[in-house]
Design a protein around this motif. Sequence first.
Motif, PDB file in Angstrom:
ATOM      1  N   UNK A   1       0.803  -1.216   0.000  1.00  0.00           N
ATOM      2  CA  UNK A   1       0.000   0.000   0.000  1.00  0.00           C
ATOM      3  C   UNK A   1       0.838   1.268   0.000  1.00  0.00           C
ATOM      4  N   UNK A   2       2.133   1.168   0.224  1.00  0.00           N
ATOM      5  CA  UNK A   2       2.960   2.350   0.328  1.00  0.00           C
ATOM      6  C   UNK A   2       2.964   3.197  -0.940  1.00  0.00           C
ATOM      7  N   UNK A   3       2.833   2.575  -2.086  1.00  0.00           N
ATOM      8  CA  UNK A   3       2.885   3.306  -3.352  1.00  0.00           C
ATOM      9  C   UNK A   3       1.495   3.651  -3.863  1.00  0.00           C
ATOM     10  N   UNK A   4       0.462   3.312  -3.089  1.00  0.00           N
ATOM     11  CA  UNK A   4      -0.905   3.447  -3.573  1.00  0.00           C
ATOM     12  C   UNK A   4      -1.445   4.862  -3.419  1.00  0.00           C
ATOM     13  N   UNK A   5      -0.941   5.603  -2.415  1.00  0.00           N
ATOM     14  CA  UNK A   5      -1.517   6.914  -2.110  1.00  0.00           C
ATOM     15  C   UNK A   5      -1.471   7.860  -3.304  1.00  0.00           C
TER      16      UNK A   5
END
Length: 301
Positions: A148-152
Amino acid sequence: MSATRSSARFDALLVLALLSLIWSYNWIVMKQVLQWSGPFTFAAWRGALGAVTLFLLLLWRRAPLRPPPLAPLLWIGAAQTLGFQALVQWALVHGGAGKTALLAYTMPFWVVGVAWLVLRERPTRAQAVAVAVAFAGLLLVLEPWAGLGRLESSLLAIAAGLCWAVGTVLSKRLFQQGRATILSLSAWQMAVGAVGLVAVAWAADEPATQWTGGFIAALAYNAVLASGLAWLLWTYIVDKLPMTVSGLTSLVIPIMGVLFAWAVLGEAPSPAEWTGIALVGAALAIVALAVKPAVGGSRGD
């Protein structure tokens, strides 16, 4: 087709190529400028200078300065300038220029749903197929299985595309009612949105801007080229080419943005992202080729 008309079409296609270069490369400019400025501060400057440039164009063309109806103008300015530009610049803080451009250009797919709700235009079979293909492509571009770290930043870019879609549909309704012109609405809605962007930048309390040559060049690029010259080019294209052809800029610009990001910033897409890009590009082509000629506006940066 007469020789004169054929020559005019060819000239318009050359102008379309120049416009695509200006708007697609601006994604690189918007990414690079973040080393000198906070995202909302740059968006505020960009919106304000863009509005000034568009009003100068109105004066130069001796067009009426009377604003469009206030209520829809406020909604369009809030969505198409405030929402779109703020979210895009925010997404670029941690997201790649190419991916952000591609995800923001999912706007045509959100238009299908927004137009259904606002204009009561039911999606066609081609549009439904395009949305399904695009959704598969988006999953590959987002790669949620990678964490999820790259999802924002990706979700911010998609939200920007949704804001753009809302502004586009509301603009179309004004055009259908004969209550606004493309250039007049563009200038006024950008002015309204710029006021909101200034407020957001002030509330965000970002670090002081570094007034380097690079920052000034980025502002000039956005005010003079991406807002001023590009809108003149777009007006010429709308006049000389069918909307089905000029609408293909929606397909060309994000793909060129990905290629520029790869060449200039070293943002090499992964195999999954390349596959997703291909699917989104195919979906955009389906939408562009299936669209019926209509009167409306666009943006591209």
